[in-house]
Motif scaffolding. Structure first.
Motif, PDB file in Angstrom:
ATOM      1  N   SER A 106      36.401  35.480  47.999  1.00 37.45           N
ATOM      2  CA  SER A 106      36.539  36.466  49.072  1.00 37.45           C
ATOM      3  C   SER A 106      35.241  36.534  49.870  1.00 37.45           C
ATOM      4  N   ILE A 107      35.365  36.420  51.177  1.00 32.49           N
ATOM      5  CA  ILE A 107      34.196  36.488  52.067  1.00 32.49           C
ATOM      6  C   ILE A 107      34.339  37.741  52.924  1.00 32.49           C
TER       7      ILE A 107
ATOM      8  N   PRO B 234      30.544  51.899  54.311  1.00 34.85           N
ATOM      9  CA  PRO B 234      31.002  50.506  54.420  1.00 34.85           C
ATOM     10  C   PRO B 234      30.999  49.775  53.079  1.00 34.85           C
ATOM     11  N   ALA B 235      30.116  50.169  52.149  1.00 30.32           N
ATOM     12  CA  ALA B 235      30.072  49.483  50.846  1.00 30.32           C
ATOM     13  C   ALA B 235      31.407  49.639  50.109  1.00 30.32           C
ATOM     14  N   ARG B 236      32.017  50.817  50.211  1.00 30.27           N
ATOM     15  CA  ARG B 236      33.310  51.021  49.535  1.00 30.27           C
ATOM     16  C   ARG B 236      34.388  50.126  50.132  1.00 30.27           C
ATOM     17  N   VAL B 237      34.349  49.964  51.451  1.00 31.18           N
ATOM     18  CA  VAL B 237      35.351  49.097  52.093  1.00 31.18           C
ATOM     19  C   VAL B 237      35.087  47.638  51.705  1.00 31.18           C
ATOM     20  N   ALA B 238      33.808  47.269  51.632  1.00 28.50           N
ATOM     21  CA  ALA B 238      33.460  45.902  51.207  1.00 28.50           C
ATOM     22  C   ALA B 238      33.954  45.655  49.779  1.00 28.50           C
ATOM     23  N   LEU B 239      33.831  46.649  48.909  1.00 24.95           N
ATOM     24  CA  LEU B 239      34.309  46.499  47.523  1.00 24.95           C
ATOM     25  C   LEU B 239      35.816  46.250  47.508  1.00 24.95           C
ATOM     26  N   PHE B 240      36.525  47.034  48.285  1.00 20.71           N
ATOM     27  CA  PHE B 240      37.983  46.850  48.379  1.00 20.71           C
ATOM     28  C   PHE B 240      38.318  45.429  48.843  1.00 20.71           C
ATOM     29  N   LEU B 241      37.666  44.998  49.931  1.00 27.03           N
ATOM     30  CA  LEU B 241      37.983  43.685  50.503  1.00 27.03           C
ATOM     31  C   LEU B 241      37.590  42.549  49.562  1.00 27.03           C
ATOM     32  N   ALA B 242      36.488  42.725  48.839  1.00 21.12           N
ATOM     33  CA  ALA B 242      36.011  41.675  47.933  1.00 21.12           C
ATOM     34  C   ALA B 242      36.893  41.547  46.700  1.00 21.12           C
ATOM     35  N   SER B 243      37.534  42.628  46.315  1.00 24.11           N
ATOM     36  CA  SER B 243      38.240  42.662  45.027  1.00 24.11           C
ATOM     37  C   SER B 243      39.712  42.280  45.170  1.00 24.11           C
ATOM     38  N   ASP B 244      40.380  42.148  44.029  1.00 22.63           N
ATOM     39  CA  ASP B 244      41.811  41.838  44.027  1.00 22.63           C
ATOM     40  C   ASP B 244      42.652  43.002  44.533  1.00 22.63           C
ATOM     41  N   MET B 245      42.046  44.167  44.728  1.00 21.87           N
ATOM     42  CA  MET B 245      42.783  45.267  45.374  1.00 21.87           C
ATOM     43  C   MET B 245      43.293  44.809  46.740  1.00 21.87           C
ATOM     44  N   ALA B 246      42.547  43.888  47.366  1.00 21.51           N
ATOM     45  CA  ALA B 246      42.899  43.412  48.712  1.00 21.51           C
ATOM     46  C   ALA B 246      43.473  41.996  48.658  1.00 21.51           C
ATOM     47  N   SER B 247      44.146  41.637  47.545  1.00 21.18           N
ATOM     48  CA  SER B 247      44.546  40.236  47.361  1.00 21.18           C
ATOM     49  C   SER B 247      45.546  39.736  48.406  1.00 21.18           C
TER      50      SER B 247
END
Ligand SMILES: NC(=O)c1ccc[n+]([C@@H]2O[C@H](COP(=O)([O-])OP(=O)(O)OC[C@H]3O[C@@H](n4cnc5c(N)ncnc54)[C@H](O)[C@@H]3O)[C@@H](O)[C@H]2O)c1
Length: 286
Positions: free
Chosen positions: A152-153, A238-251
């Motif tokens: 994930s980028i 923004p860190a929380r949104v980055a965590l979401f996007l980086a993780s499988d939550m956003a698969s």
């Protein structure tokens, strides 16, 4: 570990540590938004590889992460220099074989040069600081990410790449370029297990954008008039949104650019008047 197609989607209650066992490279990860991303990712189980130009900032963030029981390493890197990025890539791949997550966070609107006074040198500075490095660092890690099964980028650009920015059209255009690089890369590499998303921050209190140190100090109640959410933003937003996007939550999320701006992008044109206590779309509240 792959961040894509996990085979079985785990029940959401298991997802307390969203990046357990993942390796995350964060550029500019020593302070500001990048610092908050490094800390939050480590708290969620990632081993964070901090690529930071300022050794003091890098070491301080690594020390904080380790003190909190997390894992991180500091790399003193100027992402504008391809030799530095080669060294970073070699160090990360030697240790882990690949990165699972890459956050391209470096960027700066300074020095502000009005377009009429700008020059090829100042255009090139904006290009190198706000766009080219993200292409370079992504290129450095992409092949190993694909070989590893996916990744994930997350590209941190700016809300100024998503609206008209009068201050410096070259800066705004470089941020827009990173936003569109995000979209195109996502379209091209989704089938290889790579997700790519972007964040357009605004109003985040950081060393670079130090609202609290402004001559008039914290604008206090005036934030209600300025941002639809009625407050200043913090690097954790923004860190929380980055965590979401980086993780499988956003698969199943790729190719999107999310403003993390307290609503300034969506609120354009209508202003909340703290005196009239209502929205106005003209200079004087009627
Ligand atoms: N703070 C905001 O409201 C805001 C608004 C719009 C966009 N952004 C964008 O968000 C990102 C982070 O902004 P911030 O406000 O946290 O910035 P910041 O300057 O406070 O932090 C950036 C970090 O990157 C490091 N860095 C700078 N140049 C580097 C380089 N060449 N190589 C490696 N590391 C480098 C710095 O030392 C610092 O630790 C930037 O891309 C910025 O343009 C921020």
């Amino acid at each position: 570990m792959t961040t894509q197609n996990p085979g079985r989607v785990p029940p959401i209650e298991d997802w307390n540590r969203l990046l357990e066992g993942r390796v995350a490279v964060v550029t500019g990860g020593g302070d500001g938004i990048g610092g908050a991303i490094s800390r939050l990712f480590a708290a969620h189980g990632a081993l964070v590889e901090i690529a930071e130009i300022d050794p003091g900032r890098a070491e301080r963030t690594v020390a904080d992460i380790r003190a909190a029981g997390g894992r991180a390493r500091a790399h003193v890197v100027d992402v504008r220099r391809s030799e530095d990025v080669d060294t970073l890539r070699a160090a990360v791949l030697a240790e882990h074989g690949a990165a699972d997550v890459l956050v391209n966070n470096v960027g700066d609107y300074r020095p502000i040069v009005r377009f009429a006074d700008s020059s090829p040198e100042s255009w090139n500075e904006m290009y190198e600081l706000n766009f080219l490095h993200a292409v370079r660092v992504t290129h450095a890690f992409l092949t190993s990410m694909i070989a590893n099964g996916g990744g994930s980028i997350v590209n941190i650009h700016s809300v100024e790449g998503m609206r008209g920015y009068p201050g410096d059209p070259v800066y705004g255009a470089m941020k827009a370029a990173l936003s569109h690089f995000t979209t195109c890369l996502a379209a091209g590499y989704g089938r290889k297990g790579i997700r790519v998303n972007g964040i357009g921050p605004d109003l985040i209190q950081t060393p670079q954008v130090d609202y609290l140190a402004d001559a008039d100090g914290d604008a206090g109640d005036l934030w209600e008039a300025w941002a639809p959410v009625g407050r200043l933003g913090w690097p954790t937003d923004p860190a929380r949104v980055a965590l979401f996007l980086a993780s499988d939550m956003a698969s199943f999320v790729t190719g999107h650019n999310i403003p993390v701006d307290g609503g300034t992008l969506t609120g354009g044109g209508w202003f909340y008047s703290p005196t009239a206590r209502r929205f106005v779309n003209r200079p004087r509240a009627l």
